[in-house]
Write an enzyme that holds these catalytic residues in place. Structure first.
Site, PDB file in Angstrom:
ATOM      1  N   HIS A 147      51.442 -14.426   2.738  1.00 24.47           N
ATOM      2  CA  HIS A 147      51.296 -15.325   3.614  1.00 24.47           C
ATOM      3  C   HIS A 147      50.295 -14.981   4.814  1.00 24.47           C
ATOM      4  O   HIS A 147      49.826 -15.838   5.645  1.00 24.47           O
ATOM      5  CB  HIS A 147      52.609 -15.210   4.525  1.00 24.47           C
ATOM      6  CG  HIS A 147      52.506 -13.993   5.315  1.00 24.47           C
ATOM      7  ND1 HIS A 147      53.171 -12.693   4.892  1.00 24.47           N
ATOM      8  CD2 HIS A 147      52.378 -13.798   6.546  1.00 24.47           C
ATOM      9  CE1 HIS A 147      53.005 -11.768   5.933  1.00 24.47           C
ATOM     10  NE2 HIS A 147      52.517 -12.391   6.886  1.00 24.47           N
TER      11      HIS A 147
HETATM   12  C1  UD1 Z   1      53.471 -14.639  11.918  1.00 19.39           C
HETATM   13  C2  UD1 Z   1      52.590 -13.491  12.233  1.00 19.39           C
HETATM   14  C3  UD1 Z   1      52.460 -12.349  11.229  1.00 19.39           C
HETATM   15  C4  UD1 Z   1      53.779 -12.229  10.388  1.00 19.39           C
HETATM   16  C5  UD1 Z   1      54.494 -13.334   9.767  1.00 19.39           C
HETATM   17  C6  UD1 Z   1      55.628 -13.281   9.221  1.00 19.39           C
HETATM   18  C7  UD1 Z   1      51.033 -13.655  14.275  1.00 19.39           C
HETATM   19  C8  UD1 Z   1      49.678 -13.897  14.607  1.00 19.39           C
HETATM   20  N1  UD1 Z   1      51.250 -13.910  12.719  1.00 19.39           N
HETATM   21  O1  UD1 Z   1      52.329 -15.216  10.986  1.00 19.39           O
HETATM   22  O2  UD1 Z   1      51.930 -11.532  11.888  1.00 19.39           O
HETATM   23  O3  UD1 Z   1      53.719 -11.444   9.499  1.00 19.39           O
HETATM   24  O4  UD1 Z   1      54.755 -14.291  11.153  1.00 19.39           O
HETATM   25  O5  UD1 Z   1      56.393 -14.424   8.975  1.00 19.39           O
HETATM   26  O6  UD1 Z   1      51.649 -13.825  15.160  1.00 19.39           O
HETATM   27  N2  UD1 Z   1      55.863 -22.229  10.307  1.00 19.39           N
HETATM   28  C9  UD1 Z   1      57.329 -22.864   9.747  1.00 19.39           C
HETATM   29  N3  UD1 Z   1      58.494 -22.313  10.386  1.00 19.39           N
HETATM   30  C10 UD1 Z   1      58.823 -21.399  11.079  1.00 19.39           C
HETATM   31  C11 UD1 Z   1      57.420 -20.807  11.475  1.00 19.39           C
HETATM   32  C12 UD1 Z   1      56.210 -20.962  11.091  1.00 19.39           C
HETATM   33  O7  UD1 Z   1      57.120 -23.991   9.136  1.00 19.39           O
HETATM   34  O8  UD1 Z   1      59.660 -21.061  11.509  1.00 19.39           O
HETATM   35  C13 UD1 Z   1      54.783 -22.791   9.510  1.00 19.39           C
HETATM   36  C14 UD1 Z   1      54.147 -23.415  10.827  1.00 19.39           C
HETATM   37  O9  UD1 Z   1      53.375 -24.528   9.866  1.00 19.39           O
HETATM   38  C15 UD1 Z   1      53.123 -22.540  11.428  1.00 19.39           C
HETATM   39  C16 UD1 Z   1      52.686 -21.651  10.333  1.00 19.39           C
HETATM   40  O10 UD1 Z   1      54.035 -21.477   9.613  1.00 19.39           O
HETATM   41  O11 UD1 Z   1      51.974 -23.444  11.683  1.00 19.39           O
HETATM   42  C17 UD1 Z   1      52.219 -20.317  10.792  1.00 19.39           C
HETATM   43  O12 UD1 Z   1      53.301 -19.782  11.523  1.00 19.39           O
HETATM   44  P1  UD1 Z   1      52.967 -18.887  12.803  1.00 19.39           P
HETATM   45  O13 UD1 Z   1      53.903 -18.253  13.350  1.00 19.39           O
HETATM   46  O14 UD1 Z   1      51.444 -19.074  13.550  1.00 19.39           O
HETATM   47  O15 UD1 Z   1      52.144 -17.680  11.965  1.00 19.39           O
HETATM   48  P2  UD1 Z   1      52.722 -17.034  10.751  1.00 19.39           P
HETATM   49  O16 UD1 Z   1      51.769 -17.305   9.449  1.00 19.39           O
HETATM   50  O17 UD1 Z   1      54.184 -17.119  10.525  1.00 19.39           O
END
Ligand code: UD1
Length: 417
Positions: free
Chosen positions: A239
Site C-alpha cells: 500500500h
Molecule cells: C495510512 C498511513 C500509513 C499506514 C496506512 C495503513 C499516513 C501518512 N499514512 O496510509 O502510514 O501504513 O494508513 O493503512 O498517515 N481509503 C479508503 N478507506 C479508508 C481509508 C482510506 O478507501 O478507510 C482510501 C482513500 O481513497 C484514501 C486512500 O485510501 O484517499 C489513502 O488513505 P490515507 O489515510 O490518506 O493513507 P493510507 O494510504 O491509508
C-alpha cells in the site's frame, strides 16, 4: 477512605495501524484504575478520552478493529476522512484543537507515524490553557524509528512528532541511538518494548480460531503440499504510495512475484488505495478477485495470469491467523515486519529501507528492494528458509503496562510541581 485524584488523558487513534498499538494501552489504563480504586497509595485515576480522527473510516479499515481488539467506542469522533496530506492534517488539527481546549487533558498519547499522530501532537505542542502557557504533556509511542528516507510521509511524521514529544517510548535499540543523534534529551526517552506485540500475544489464541483459512479454501488443498492440513500459501500486502501510485513500480513488483505465484497461492488482502490503483492502471489480469472484494467481486480468473487472489482488507484476527500460518509474507508495511519476526514467519519486505532494523538483525525479515529480479531472488530464498521465532528485547506483552506506569509517574510529578 479518601477518593483517588483524577488525571485526564487523551489517546488518539486515526488509521488502521494505530488500533493494535493503542488497544493494550487503553486496557492497561483500565487495570491501573482498578488498582487506584482499590486504594493504592498515591495512585491517580487515569480518565481516558479516546479520540478517533476518522483518517480511516471504512468498516474494514476501522470499526472491525475496534471489535476484534475490544477497544471501547471512541468518546469523540472527528470524522475527518481522506484528503491530501495537507488537507487531512489541517482538518484534524482544526477539529482536535477544539477537543483539547474543551477537555484540557494533562497528557496526550499519540501512537505510530500516521498523519493523525503528527497533527494531534502539533496541536498539543502549541496550545495553551492559560496565560502561563500551560499545555498537555505529549507522549509518543513508537518513537525513534527512522528509515532515513524523507520521501516517506511517515518519516516526516515520525521526526516531527518525536521533536514535539515530552515522553518518547521506544520499541527497539535503534530508536534510542537515532534520538540521541538528533539531540533529543535522554531523560525523555524510555525503552518500553512494542505495544503492537502486546496485542499480538494477547490475541494470538483467539486469532487461531478464525474461520478465514476455511473461508479461503486453504484447508482443502492437496495434503502433499500442506502442513497440519493447511495449504502452503504466501500472504501479500502492498500500500506504500511509492510502490502502488505509479504504474511502472506496481507492475515491476507484480512481475517480481510471478515465480512465487507459480509455486503457491498468494493471498492478497488489498488496501483500498491499492485496489483503486490496480483498476486505474489496468493491472487486473494479475489477480483473481474473490467474491466480496471491491468492484463487485468480478472474477478475472479467466484472464492471463490471475494467480494472485485479491480479497478486501481483513480484520485483525483474520489477518493474524493468515500471517501465522503463511509459508511466506511479502509486504511493504512497517508493522508486519515486526509481527512476522515474533511469529517466526519468513518475511520479504518490498522496500529499499526499513525503519525497523531489528527485524532484519534478529528477526525473519529480508529487505528485497523493489526491482523484480531482487524480489524473485528474495522470495525464492525466504520460501525455503526455516525462520526461528524471535522475541527482541522487551517484546514481551508488557509494554503497555510500562507505558502507563511512566505516564502516571510523569503526571504525578507535574501535579506536585
Ligand atoms: C495510512 C498511513 C500509513 C499506514 C496506512 C495503513 C499516513 C501518512 N499514512 O496510509 O502510514 O501504513 O494508513 O493503512 O498517515 N481509503 C479508503 N478507506 C479508508 C481509508 C482510506 O478507501 O478507510 C482510501 C482513500 O481513497 C484514501 C486512500 O485510501 O484517499 C489513502 O488513505 P490515507 O489515510 O490518506 O493513507 P493510507 O494510504 O491509508
Amino acid at each position: 477512605m479518601q477518593s483517588a485524584k483524577v488525571a485526564k488523558i487523551i489517546t488518539v487513534v486515526g488509521a488502521r495501524p494505530n488500533f493494535m498499538k493503542a488497544a493494550p494501552i487503553i486496557a492497561a489504563m483500565g487495570k491501573h484504575n482498578e488498582r487506584a480504586a482499590g486504594g493504592e497509595a498515591g495512585a491517580l485515576v487515569l480518565q481516558n478520552v479516546l479520540v478517533h480522527t476518522g483518517q480511516h473510516y471504512d468498516e474494514a479499515m476501522s470499526d472491525r478493529f475496534f471489535a476484534d481488539l475490544n477497544i471501547p467506542k471512541p468518546d469523540v469522533h472527528l470524522g475527518v476522512g481522506s484528503g491530501s496530506h495537507a488537507a487531512q492534517t489541517a482538518e484534524i488539527m482544526k477539529r482536535f484543537e477544539e477537543v483539547v481546549l474543551k477537555e484540557r487533558p494533562d497528557l496526550l498519547i499519540v501512537v505510530g507515524d500516521v498523519n493523525s499522530t503528527l497533527a494531534c501532537a502539533l496541536v498539543a505542542g502549541k496550545i495553551s490553557y492559560d496565560a502561563s502557557g500551560k499545555r498537555p504533556l505529549i507522549a509518543h509511542v513508537e518513537s525513534g524509528l527512522r528509515s532515513f528516507d524523507r520521501g516517506m510521509p511517515e518519516e516526516v511524521n515520525r521526526i516531527l512528532t518525536d521533536h514535539l514529544a515530552d515522553l518518547l517510548f521506544v520499541t527497539e535499540p535503534s530508536g534510542i541511538e537515532n534520538l540521541s543523534k538528533e539531540g533529543v534529551s535522554g531523560s525523555k526517552v524510555h525503552f518500553v518494548g512494542n505495544t503492537m506485540i502486546d496485542s499480538l500475544l494477547a490475541f494470538k489464541h483467539k486469532a487461531d480460531q478464525s474461520p478465514i483459512l476455511n473461508q479461503l479454501g486453504l484447508r482443502e488443498e492437496s495434503r502433499a503440499n500442506s502442513t497440519n492440513g493447511t495449504a502452503r500459501y504466501a500472504l501479500l500486502t502492498l500500500h506504500r504510495p511509492s510502490n502502488v501510485d505509479q504504474r511502472e513500480s506496481l507492475l515491476d513488483i507484480l512481475e517480481g512475484l510471478d515465480e512465487l505465484a507459480a509455486s503457491c497461492p498468494i493471498i492478497f488482502p488489498a488496501h483500498p488505495r491499492t485496489q483503486k490503483r490496480i483498476t486505474d492502471f489496468g493491472l487486473e489480469h494479475f489477480f483473481r478477485r474473490e467474491a466480496g472484494s471491491r468492484n463487485g467481486g468480478k472474477s478475472h480468473s479467466d484472464s492471463a495470469g490471475g494467480r494472485i487472489r485479491l480479497v478486501d482488507p481483513l480484520g485483525y484476527l483474520d489477518f493474524l491467523c493468515l500471517m501465522g500460518n503463511a509459508a511466506l509474507v511479502v509486504t511493504d508495511s512497517g508493522g508486519i515486519q515486526e509481527e512476522t519476526t515474533c511469529l517466526g514467519v519468513p518475511c520479504v519486505t518490498v522496500r529499499e529501507n526499513t525503519e525497523r532494523p531489528i527485524t532484519v538483525q534478529v528477526g525473519t525479515n529480508v529487505l528485497a528492494g523493489t526491482a523484480k529480479e531482487n524480489i524473485r531472488r528474495a522470495t525464492r530464498q525466504q520460501l525455503g528458509s526455516k525462520a526461528a521465532k524471535s522475541a527482541p528485547q522487551g517484546w514481551d506483552g508488557k509494554s503497555a503496562e510500562r507505558i502507563v506506569e511512566l505516564v502516571h509517574r510523569e503526571i504525578r510529578k507535574k501535579h506536585s510541581s
